[in-house]
Each structure stands twice: as C-alpha cells, then as structure tokens.
Design an enzyme around this catalytic site. Sequence first.
Site, PDB file in Angstrom:
ATOM      1  N   ASP A  73       0.921  -1.142   0.000  1.00 26.98           N
ATOM      2  CA  ASP A  73       0.000   0.000   0.000  1.00 26.98           C
ATOM      3  C   ASP A  73       0.954   1.184   0.000  1.00 26.98           C
ATOM      4  O   ASP A  73       1.536   1.521   1.037  1.00 26.98           O
ATOM      5  CB  ASP A  73      -0.866  -0.001   1.259  1.00 26.98           C
ATOM      6  CG  ASP A  73      -1.813   1.182   1.261  1.00 26.98           C
ATOM      7  OD1 ASP A  73      -1.403   2.274   0.821  1.00 26.98           O
ATOM      8  OD2 ASP A  73      -2.961   1.037   1.692  1.00 26.98           O
ATOM      9  N   HIS A  74       1.160   1.792  -1.164  1.00 29.77           N
ATOM     10  CA  HIS A  74       2.311   2.700  -1.260  1.00 29.77           C
ATOM     11  C   HIS A  74       2.166   3.928  -0.364  1.00 29.77           C
ATOM     12  O   HIS A  74       3.155   4.586  -0.054  1.00 29.77           O
ATOM     13  CB  HIS A  74       2.615   3.072  -2.715  1.00 29.77           C
ATOM     14  CG  HIS A  74       1.722   4.115  -3.296  1.00 29.77           C
ATOM     15  ND1 HIS A  74       0.468   3.842  -3.764  1.00 29.77           N
ATOM     16  CD2 HIS A  74       1.910   5.436  -3.490  1.00 29.77           C
ATOM     17  CE1 HIS A  74      -0.084   4.955  -4.226  1.00 29.77           C
ATOM     18  NE2 HIS A  74       0.780   5.946  -4.076  1.00 29.77           N
ATOM     19  N   HIS A 109      -5.618   3.043   0.904  1.00 33.56           N
ATOM     20  CA  HIS A 109      -4.866   4.211   1.372  1.00 33.56           C
ATOM     21  C   HIS A 109      -5.585   4.971   2.501  1.00 33.56           C
ATOM     22  O   HIS A 109      -5.002   5.293   3.525  1.00 33.56           O
ATOM     23  CB  HIS A 109      -4.610   5.193   0.231  1.00 33.56           C
ATOM     24  CG  HIS A 109      -3.959   4.575  -0.974  1.00 33.56           C
ATOM     25  ND1 HIS A 109      -3.060   3.547  -0.894  1.00 33.56           N
ATOM     26  CD2 HIS A 109      -4.067   4.854  -2.300  1.00 33.56           C
ATOM     27  CE1 HIS A 109      -2.643   3.217  -2.109  1.00 33.56           C
ATOM     28  NE2 HIS A 109      -3.251   3.994  -2.982  1.00 33.56           N
TER      29      HIS A 109
HETATM   30  C1  BG6 Z   1      -3.019   4.492  -6.665  1.00 36.70           C
HETATM   31  C2  BG6 Z   1      -4.365   4.525  -7.335  1.00 36.70           C
HETATM   32  O1  BG6 Z   1      -3.000   3.530  -5.657  1.00 36.70           O
HETATM   33  O2  BG6 Z   1      -2.741   5.763  -6.111  1.00 36.70           O
HETATM   34  C3  BG6 Z   1      -4.430   5.628  -8.369  1.00 36.70           C
HETATM   35  O3  BG6 Z   1      -4.600   3.279  -7.966  1.00 36.70           O
HETATM   36  C4  BG6 Z   1      -4.014   6.945  -7.776  1.00 36.70           C
HETATM   37  O4  BG6 Z   1      -5.738   5.725  -8.924  1.00 36.70           O
HETATM   38  C5  BG6 Z   1      -2.674   6.794  -7.072  1.00 36.70           C
HETATM   39  O5  BG6 Z   1      -3.903   7.901  -8.825  1.00 36.70           O
HETATM   40  C6  BG6 Z   1      -2.271   8.075  -6.373  1.00 36.70           C
HETATM   41  O6  BG6 Z   1      -1.006   7.932  -5.789  1.00 36.70           O
HETATM   42  P1  BG6 Z   1      -0.199   9.208  -5.306  1.00 36.70           P
HETATM   43  O7  BG6 Z   1       0.989   8.643  -4.612  1.00 36.70           O
HETATM   44  O8  BG6 Z   1       0.113  10.001  -6.526  1.00 36.70           O
HETATM   45  O9  BG6 Z   1      -1.118   9.949  -4.397  1.00 36.70           O
END
Ligand code: BG6
Length: 511
Positions: free
Chosen positions: A202-203, A265
């Site tokens: 979950d980045h 997230h």
């Molecule tokens: C991803 C989603 O997990 O997170 C995307 O699948 C989204 O739809 C992205 O655009 C957003 O990541 P960040 O790090 O740019 O907020």
Amino acid sequence: MIPDPPDPNPLRDAQDRRLPQIAGPCGMVIFGVTGDLSRKKLMPAIYDLANRGLLPPGFSLVGFARRDWAHQDFAKIVHDAVKEYSRTDYREEVWKQLAKGFRFVPGDFSDDVAFAQLRDTIEDLDRERGTAGNHAFYLSIPPRFFPNVIGQLKEHGLAEDRPGAWRRVVVEKPFGHDLKSAQDLNNIVSQVFPPEAVFRIDHYLGKETVQNILALRFANQLFEPVWNANYVDHVQITMAEDIGIGGRAGYYDGIGAARDVIQNHLVQLMALTAMEEPTSFDAQSLRTEKQKVLRSVQLPDDLELDTSRGQYAAGWAGGEKVKGFLDEEDIPKSSTTETFAAIKLEIDTRRWAGVPFYLRHGKRLGRRVTEVAVIFKRAPHLPFTRTATEELGQNALVIRVQPDEGVTLRFGSKVPSTAMEIRDVNMDFAYGGAFVESSPEAYERLILDVLLGEPPLFPQHEEVELSWRILDPILEHWAQRGKPEPYPSGTWGPASADEMLARDGRVWRRP
Ligand code: BG6
C-alpha cells in the site's frame, strides 16, 4: 572523570538506526514489467536506491513479459524510465553497474518453458553475480493472473526458501475486490508463500508524511492529550486528484474510487490517525493496534445519507477543458463506476466515541491534495463579544501528506488593531524549510524494506480483510442504487457530499 550516565534504554539497538541499511545480496523479478507502475515507479525507485548506495553491488533485476525482447531491449526500457522518472540525479557509473544485472525472460504466465528459463536465469545470477539465492518476485499484474504466476513459481521450485536464502513475493493492490475475492486471493498466495514472505504494497504507507503521523503523535507530549473525543470534533481525510483516469480504463472501470483508494490508502491513514500507541514499532505491535481500530469501526446507520458517490462530467482541469468519465476512451456509456466517494465512519472506542471520521477521494477535483485534518471542538466559553469572534473557526491540525508536505496548526489570533477581533491563523511546518534531505519516494522505501525483509509497512491479510468488511456493505448498497451523481470536473465532487456534512452541521475543507 565523570562516568557516562546509565543508558535510559539499555535494550536500544546497538546499531545506529539513523543510518540507512543496505540490502544484502539479492535480486528482484518483476512480472508486469511493461506496465505503467513498473516504468513510472518501480524502475526509477530501483535506480534511486542504487544511486543512494543502498543496493548490493550484485543486485539483479529480471523482467518477465510477453515481449520479444533481448536483455539490451529491456535495459533500454529501464534506462528510459530512469531518465524520465527517477528522483535522484542520473549518474552514468551507477547506471552501468546496475545495468550489468539486468536480464529479460520472454513468455506468458502459462508458459512452462518461460518459467523454466526464469529458474535457469536466477540460478545463473546466483553464480555470476552472487545474488545468493535471495529473490523477490514482484507481481505488478492484475490479480486474475495471480493463480497462474504463483502456481508456476511453485511448480518450478522458485518459491521455496533454500538454506540461508530467502524467497519473497510482493503483491500490489487491489487485494481483491470484496471480502470474498480477497480471501480467495490470499488462499492462493498463502498456499505457496508463508505469511512472512508476503509483502502487500500500500504505497501510502511508504510515504514519509504518512510515517510522520506516528512520529507526530507519539514522539511529542503536545498532541496526544487532546487526541480524543473530549477535544476532537471530527476528522477529515481527503485524497483529491486533479487528474482523470488517463489510460487506465481497463483497470478502473468496475473498480472505482472506493475500492481503488478508500479501501486501502484512506483506511490505512485513518488507522494510523486513530490507533493507540503501539508497544514498539515492530510489525506485530503496529498491526495489532491498527487492527483494533479497524475492528472497532462502525458504519453509519443510513448508508444513503452518510455516503456519497459521484462521477466526473466534462469540466476544467488546469485551465483546460476536459471530458467526462463516460467519454473517456474504453469506458462504456452505461458505466456506473464512481470516480468520487465519501463515507462517514465512527470508531467505537473510549477514545473516539461520537467522533466522525469522514473519508473522501475523487478524481478530477479542484486540485491534487492529500491531507488528514483533525478538527477540534470550539472552546466551551469565549470571553469576547460575538462580533470579536465572528471570523474564528475551529482549531485544526492538518497533516499535509502531499504535495507541499508538512503540518499546519490553525488557531485563533488577535488581529492587530485597537479593537479586539479574533481570526484564524496558521502555524506551518514545511519539510522543505525544516530539512535539507528530500523525501525518498514511497517505492524506494518499500522496495528496500522488501529486500531487507522488514515487514512493518506492509499490511497483513487480516487488515485487508477488515477493510473489506467496512467497505462491502457500502459497495453493496451503491450497487443497488444505479448511477452515481455527476459532478463537473474541477469542482469538489457531487452536491450529496456537501449535504452529507451539512446535515451534521459541518463543511468539507477546501484545501
Ligand atoms: C493508486 C491509485 O494507488 O494511487 C491511483 O490506484 C491513484 O488511482 C494513485 O492515482 C495516487 O497515488 P499518489 O501517490 O500520486 O497519491
């Protein structure tokens, strides 16, 4: 000579934890190497780690895809991705060293010959580059291919730990698309890899500002005493994007905002904001506390009034006219996929009883911003005239996850003049102003942790299940309701989201 005072924490790690750890001998195999995630995030992060000296000298990267590429073609793809997307400066000597470990295996996921070749390639790398049998398999592929790939890894003996060596698997979200499919997926993975070898990405958990939630809460005396229902009125967790779905129709249609972002997230952000202090920062203690929060979540009684879902219509983004979701390429005109979702949750614990947590995410909103805003109750008594405090809002602590990373504290202050007039002001901490170091990308941190075998930032299956238990009833309710409410691109979502808060006497922040 005066002796050193006794160490107040004799159990402290002998190693200085400020120094970044370097991964031991190892390699990584990426499935789905032609995809966007791989090009924009994984390859650049691997280069950035190499550039920071955090990868072992023999680190090897194997790409696996249905392409007729030689090793050099693959290296060229990585090179272009690194040049375009990496965070740190390009250095030819770092690149050359890294590229020596690149290999490409052509094939599809049901191709036995290709997996036999993958096994041979890995064994060659162990001999030629000293990767010592340690390999991580990164599944940057749609979950419907998991059974094939995991089965092949098992069949070809690629998944087994050897003595003194490890095998790990990294899975990207979505972890299923409801509770049942998440359980099925987990069964597939866990038949082959033991729980400690599975790293679910979950980045958001790899973002510096997200990790800072725990530092802010538990390293300070100031905030925790007021971090509860006695002082907090409500919490708003927002992840707003100005972009549309771009070329991701195939992934996004049928998934939507709640499954794509809220289930993972935003639920994680909520858990970190609401959890009790863990006994330590090891994986088990963190997971225990997060799971306690997720188990205590209560859905609203009225799923119609206390949730909102929308779909972007044509409008404006960054000064340009943009089309609506239903006019995006490869989206059927009848699609009921939501691109905006807002939900109200409560956490049934002594700390949070009666404090709503509002979670919202949408694409094509007014601007890109992710934040956790803790909004405090009004002072019980104001010894001023009403006119003096007309412009005074509620105190708020806002954790700015991105962009413009930092923390803002909003409080009332006297406007300079002879009269007594009080207005909100902001006190700001900005990463850029306080630190010279720039924040690593989430994927740098997470890939390094996979290679180090450090699990705290990776949700376990239980957390994934618990978050589906929260989302499933909402998704089922929406499925019976037909089309989401349209909102013009460039605005802050559908009217029902504003009405949802207005009924509670509150308003969404317009960051
Ligand atoms: C991803 C989603 O997990 O997170 C995307 O699948 C989204 O739809 C992205 O655009 C957003 O990541 P960040 O790090 O740019 O907020």
